[in-house]
Write an enzyme that holds these catalytic residues in place. Structure first.
Site, short mmCIF file in Angstrom:
data_model
loop_
_atom_site.label_atom_id
_atom_site.label_comp_id
_atom_site.label_asym_id
_atom_site.label_seq_id
_atom_site.Cartn_x
_atom_site.Cartn_y
_atom_site.Cartn_z
N ASP A 145 -20.59 7.73 14.56
CA ASP A 145 -20.28 6.47 15.23
C ASP A 145 -18.76 6.37 15.20
O ASP A 145 -18.12 6.82 14.25
CB ASP A 145 -20.91 5.31 14.47
CG ASP A 145 -20.38 3.98 14.95
OD1 ASP A 145 -20.59 3.65 16.12
OD2 ASP A 145 -19.73 3.28 14.14
N VAL A 146 -18.16 5.81 16.22
CA VAL A 146 -16.70 5.79 16.32
C VAL A 146 -16.13 4.40 16.03
O VAL A 146 -15.29 4.22 15.14
CB VAL A 146 -16.23 6.28 17.70
CG1 VAL A 146 -14.71 6.19 17.83
CG2 VAL A 146 -16.71 7.72 17.93
#
Length: 240
Positions: free
Chosen positions: A16-17
């Site tokens: 996930d960023v």
């Protein structure tokens, strides 16, 4: 009881960023605080994040971060901020300057030496390009909401990554999924049979901030409060 796989056994790490590697809460509140200062009002950052969360997760939501224009217009009256679209556009455009967490870039550069890193973000491609640059462009592959046509926690998002890895000669079992959001990532990755790693960015704060609260907590396979913690664990596992 099946033991968690060793960190040395994975070929890929998927990330996930926004929220895990990029400090989106800091980016949002910095912009909102600047608007508040210009309007000569005072706002509470945690209240702003709570209002953001309620407004963001609605049926008429657009893709992120374009949706910040709509979100701003929804929360501005409650915060005493000017209700003008120009400020919403300003909030959306602020994503271009959101900073990586202080430990993110170095950790990703280190992890990239031993793993193929895959970005999995609900952000649009245009915003991801800025995020990736802030991180030192460490990714082997990247999947955005534009690429998948859906958003996490939709399993379809994950299955597209599984298909990519299969074509790359790997398997779902070769991936360690790394994320801060219990709702968007940790719960669904467990349901899909992935090994996962929770980066608890808000470990020193109460509540879920700008991220929706999960229906139930999922105990992760690995748990760190920073990306630096994960990188250190990999060094230890590899005997470096």
């Amino acid at each position: 009881m099946e033991l968690t796989k060793s960190l040395t056994e994975f070929k890929y790490m998927s990330f996930d960023v926004v929220g895990t590697l990029i400090d989106f809460e800091g980016g949002l509140t910095t912009c909102l605080q600047a608007i508040a200062a210009e309007a000569k009002v005072t706002i509470d950052s945690e209240e702003a994040l709570s209002l953001y969360r309620a407004a963001r997760y609605s049926e008429n939501a657009d893709l992120f971060p374009d949706d910040l224009v709509r979100v701003y217009l929804a929360i501005a009256p409650k915060l005493g901020l000017p209700v003008e679209e120009a400020y919403g556009i300003r909030l959306k455009e602020s994503a271009k300057a959101w900073k990586a967490f202080p430990d993110s870039a170095a950790a990703m550069a280190e992890l990239a030496k031993n793993y193929r890193l895959i970005a999995m973000t609900n952000a649009r491609r245009w915003a991801f390009e800025y995020f990736s640059e802030a991180l030192g462009n460490p990714f082997y592959a990247a999947f955005t909401a534009d690429d998948t046509g859906t958003e996490k926690p939709d399993p379809a998002f994950f299955h597209q990554v599984f298909d990519f890895v299969a074509k790359d000669g790997g398997d779902k079992a070769d991936i360690l999924h790394v994320a801060q959001s219990q709702y968007h990532d940790i719960g669904v990755s467990r349901e899909l049979g992935m090994t996962n790693c929770w980066i608890e960015r808000r470990h020193a704060q109460k509540g879920y901030g700008g991220t929706i609260e999960p229906a139930q907590f999922t105990k992760p396979d690995y748990h760190f409060t920073s990306m630096a913690g994960l990188a250190e664990a990999v060094r230890t596992a590899r005997g470096n």
